[in-house]
Design an enzyme around this catalytic site. Structure first.
Site, PDB file in Angstrom:
ATOM      1  N   ARG A 162     -15.575   1.852  -1.199  1.00 50.52           N
ATOM      2  CA  ARG A 162     -15.320   0.527  -0.646  1.00 50.52           C
ATOM      3  C   ARG A 162     -15.364   0.595   0.871  1.00 50.52           C
ATOM      4  O   ARG A 162     -14.771   1.501   1.467  1.00 50.52           O
ATOM      5  CB  ARG A 162     -13.947   0.020  -1.084  1.00 50.52           C
ATOM      6  N   GLU A 203     -11.190 -10.845  -4.952  1.00 53.71           N
ATOM      7  CA  GLU A 203      -9.748 -10.744  -4.669  1.00 53.71           C
ATOM      8  C   GLU A 203      -9.231 -11.948  -3.895  1.00 53.71           C
ATOM      9  O   GLU A 203      -8.077 -11.982  -3.491  1.00 53.71           O
ATOM     10  CB  GLU A 203      -9.415  -9.425  -3.969  1.00 53.71           C
ATOM     11  N   ASN A 225      -4.546  -6.995  -7.003  1.00 49.89           N
ATOM     12  CA  ASN A 225      -3.395  -6.969  -6.079  1.00 49.89           C
ATOM     13  C   ASN A 225      -3.481  -8.128  -5.094  1.00 49.89           C
ATOM     14  O   ASN A 225      -2.513  -8.853  -4.862  1.00 49.89           O
ATOM     15  CB  ASN A 225      -3.353  -5.659  -5.292  1.00 49.89           C
ATOM     16  N   ASP A 226      -4.670  -8.261  -4.505  1.00 46.19           N
ATOM     17  CA  ASP A 226      -4.838  -9.360  -3.552  1.00 46.19           C
ATOM     18  C   ASP A 226      -5.067 -10.685  -4.253  1.00 46.19           C
ATOM     19  O   ASP A 226      -4.634 -11.725  -3.764  1.00 46.19           O
ATOM     20  CB  ASP A 226      -5.997  -9.056  -2.591  1.00 46.19           C
ATOM     21  N   HIS A 252       0.810  -1.216   0.000  1.00 40.78           N
ATOM     22  CA  HIS A 252       0.000   0.000   0.000  1.00 40.78           C
ATOM     23  C   HIS A 252       0.846   1.270   0.000  1.00 40.78           C
ATOM     24  O   HIS A 252       0.425   2.309  -0.481  1.00 40.78           O
ATOM     25  CB  HIS A 252      -1.018  -0.045   1.133  1.00 40.78           C
ATOM     26  N   ARG A 306       2.363  -9.521  -0.769  1.00 37.17           N
ATOM     27  CA  ARG A 306       2.547  -8.396  -1.692  1.00 37.17           C
ATOM     28  C   ARG A 306       3.437  -7.303  -1.133  1.00 37.17           C
ATOM     29  O   ARG A 306       3.911  -6.436  -1.861  1.00 37.17           O
ATOM     30  CB  ARG A 306       1.185  -7.821  -2.105  1.00 37.17           C
ATOM     31  N   CYS A 341      -9.836  -3.089 -10.484  1.00 39.31           N
ATOM     32  CA  CYS A 341      -9.400  -1.896  -9.751  1.00 39.31           C
ATOM     33  C   CYS A 341      -8.038  -2.107  -9.096  1.00 39.31           C
ATOM     34  O   CYS A 341      -7.551  -1.248  -8.383  1.00 39.31           O
ATOM     35  CB  CYS A 341     -10.442  -1.472  -8.722  1.00 39.31           C
TER      36      CYS A 341
HETATM   37  C1  PEP Z   1      -6.706  -5.108  -4.759  1.00 44.00           C
HETATM   38  O1  PEP Z   1      -6.494  -5.961  -3.900  1.00 44.00           O
HETATM   39  O2  PEP Z   1      -6.431  -5.266  -5.961  1.00 44.00           O
HETATM   40  C2  PEP Z   1      -7.322  -3.818  -4.401  1.00 44.00           C
HETATM   41  C3  PEP Z   1      -7.693  -2.960  -5.316  1.00 44.00           C
HETATM   42  O3  PEP Z   1      -7.444  -3.530  -3.090  1.00 44.00           O
HETATM   43  P1  PEP Z   1      -6.216  -3.084  -2.168  1.00 44.00           P
HETATM   44  O4  PEP Z   1      -5.038  -2.839  -3.050  1.00 44.00           O
HETATM   45  O5  PEP Z   1      -6.650  -1.854  -1.448  1.00 44.00           O
HETATM   46  O6  PEP Z   1      -6.048  -4.255  -1.263  1.00 44.00           O
HETATM   47 MG    MG Z   2      -7.411  -5.753  -1.971  1.00 45.53          MG
END
Ligand code: PEP
Ligand code: MG
Length: 593
Positions: free
Chosen positions: A358, A457, A480-481, A214, A491, A528
């Protein structure tokens, strides 16, 4: 002497400036700039903290004096003497003062920065006894910090440097020279990053972190060059060193020679020109060569980001990471009114365009408050995160849902739920939304309609799509997740970053199946995660049928350029070959479409 450090390229561009080191001590403190007229109050705060510790140690000495000869060890008494002496240490006191006066650091940042500097001196000492005094120094600084927590800060909120406008990159250093600054830290929490977002840094470097940690995501959202996972960078770089960040290559150059400086100065100007060229696409609709319309949405962290979303030509917000309103609050979570106002600001800021909010996603590398983060949970990414956290605290969840539903009375709001995997979680979530609405009715408060969506995710969710499509209006793929959980790669961990692969066939198959199933059922689907903003993947996602991408505003125009040059009729058969390939990366390269 010039040397370079390699890390992970997470945010594009070139930054050239002097290093500002955030202390690498294990003490987790807030870092922000104060205003010039707050200097005295900030120094007084450190003094008050120190005086409290002196009193505390004197009291301890007295209690030792009253102990019997057996308990009262000379060692303990001598140790307290050392600590009292260190509290008067000129290098510590003057150093802290200088960071506050010259650099306008907040008190805690000044203390930990000075601690770091003195600690390095201790490390270099020959004498083992003196070297060990470093631990004593750390202990007393920790005591001062603890004491200061009880001393209210006169500084209400993080601010840009005094006398300078927020976002401006040149600022006045202690040595009265105007130069851009580059932040170097062992690690930065997302909350810290958010504070720096309103600040003045030209670039970031951290020792730890992965491409989609993040911290990296927030750096990207700030659209400034950043390198993470640079290992020992914060130990090798010294305060005020000249630094070049090559955000495209993931390289940090320390103390560059004039030739290297000139070369990067040129590259920086080229990138600025390229940016200028892209800005011409601002008002061009995102339509492929074969006439397919594509929706380009923005990911935002704070309501104020709505402005940059609009400026970048986003047609809505595809992901408002609401947890950033909750982080770094030291236990005081935003109440319904504060949240409602924040969501309403985002909705109004988007001037009638849809905003996808979200529900809170804290946990893993987004602790609510890093100073109270509980290390006891060994696998935070697999722990009480996102919707699990919300369902574990229904009062907090209902508060957020009420605030979102109230904001929906002011514009188009979509409500997005993160990390769902189980049918029971889906049912509980929907029941909470209905309950929140009923509570508002009972209180006679206005609320609006929302479309309800789920994030895909967790592989389990991607493999049970029918269940999700039965209950939700739309889906949003959090790649991402999804990558993290499909490939079992943390990650945020730079040591396994090379295995974090968006093009792994398993990931691609889950993404492709989700898009295909949504399209078949006529439900909206977007991506996203960071894949949506990666221009190298735009054509593949288009070929898989994706027509809604949500990314940081800064990436929108570059992705739009790819879309304008694409023909989906040609991309579709190619994309099917890519996802079926043993090595999709190989299949992707060398194909001109
Ligand atoms: C993701 O996991 O792709 C996502 C958009 O949420 P975050 O990156 O906030 O976990
Ligand atoms: Mg996520």
């Amino acid at each position: 002497m010039t040397f370079s450090i390699h890390g992970l390229a997470v945010s594009r561009g070139v930054a050239i400036g002097r290093a500002v080191l955030v202390a690498s001590s294990r003490m987790d403190v807030a870092h922000y700039f104060i205003q010039a007229n707050e200097v005295d109050a900030e120094i007084a705060r450190v003094r008050a903290g120190r005086d409290l510790v002196v009193e505390e140690l004197h009291r301890l000495q007295l209690s030792i004096a009253h102990m019997g000869p057996k308990e009262a060890t000379h060692e303990l008494s001598a140790l307290l003497d050392v600590h009292l002496m260190l509290l008067q240490d000129v290098e510590l006191i003057n150093g802290v003062k200088a960071w506050i006066v010259d650099r306008l650091y907040n008190a805690e940042w000044a203390l930990t920065t000075q601690l770091d500097i003195i600690s390095r001196h201790f490390d270099e000492m020959e004498d083992a006894y003196l070297r060990e005094r470093k631990a004593d120094l750390e202990q007393i600084v920790e005591r001062i910090l603890r004491a200061m927590r009880g001393v209210a800060s006169p500084v209400a909120a993080p601010k840009a440097r005094a006398g300078r406008k927020s976002g401006q990159q040149d600022l006045l250093l202690g040595d009265t020279v105007d130069v851009p600054l580059v932040l170097v830290a062992h690690d930065l929490s997302p909350a810290d990053m958010l504070q720096f977002k309103q600040s003045v840094f030209a670039g970031f470097i951290t020792d730890v972190g992965g491409k989609t940690s993040h911290t990296a995501i927030v750096a990207r959202s700030m659209d400034i060059p950043a390198v993470v996972g640079a290992r020992t960078c914060s130990q090798l770089v010294r305060q005020d060193d000249w630094i070049i960040i090559d955000g495209d290559a993931g390289v940090v150059i320390v103390d560059p020679s004039p030739i290297i400086l000139a070369e990067y100065g040129f590259k920086k100007r080229q990138l600025e020109l390229e940016r200028g060229r892209l800005s011409r696409l601002l008002n061009t609709p995102a339509v492929t060569m074969d006439g397919e319309k594509v929706q380009l949405l923005a990911n935002i962290e704070m309501p104020e980001d709505a402005q940059s979303a609009l400026q970048a030509g986003a047609v809505g917000v595809g992901l408002f990471r609401s947890e950033f309103l909750f982080m770094g609050r030291r236990g005081h979570l935003p109440d319904e009114e504060e949240q409602f106002q924040a969501y309403k600001r985002a909705v109004e800021g988007m001037k009638g365009l849809p905003v996808t909010i979200r529900t809170v996603d804290v946990g893993a590398d987004k602790p609510l408050d890093s100073s109270v983060y509980d290390d006891a949970h060994l696998n935070p990414a697999l722990g009480l995160r996102a919707i699990r956290w919300s369902l574990a605290d229904p009062a907090m969840f209902l508060t957020q849902l009420r605030a979102i539903l109230r904001a929906a009375a002011f514009g188009q709001v979509h409500l997005l739920v993160p990390m769902l995997a189980h049918a029971s979680e889906i049912h509980q979530t929907l029941a909470h939304i209905a309950q929140a609405r009923a509570m508002l009715d009972k209180r006679g408060l206005a609320h609006g309609p929302v479309q309800i969506g789920a994030m895909i995710e967790i592989p389990a969710a991607a493999l049970t799509l029918k269940l999700f499509l039965k209950h939700f209006d739309f889906l949003s793929i959090g790649t991402n997740d999804l990558i993290q959980y499909t490939l079992a790669i943390d990650r945020a961990d730079e040591s396994v970053a090379h295995l974090y692969d968006p093009l792994h066939p398993a990931v691609l198959q889950l993404v492709a199946a989700t898009i295909a199933e949504c399209r078949k059922q006529g439900k909206g689907v977007s991506v996203c995660g960071e894949m949506a903003g990666d221009v190298m993947l735009t054509r593949l996602l288009l070929g898989l049928g994706l027509r809604s991408f949500s990314m940081h505003p800064a990436q929108i125009l570059a992705v739009k350029q790819e879309i304008l040059r694409s023909d989906t009729t040609r991309l579709e058969p190619w994309a099917q070959r890519v996802i079926a390939a043993e090595d999709p990366t190989l299949e992707m390269t060398g194909v001109a479409l």
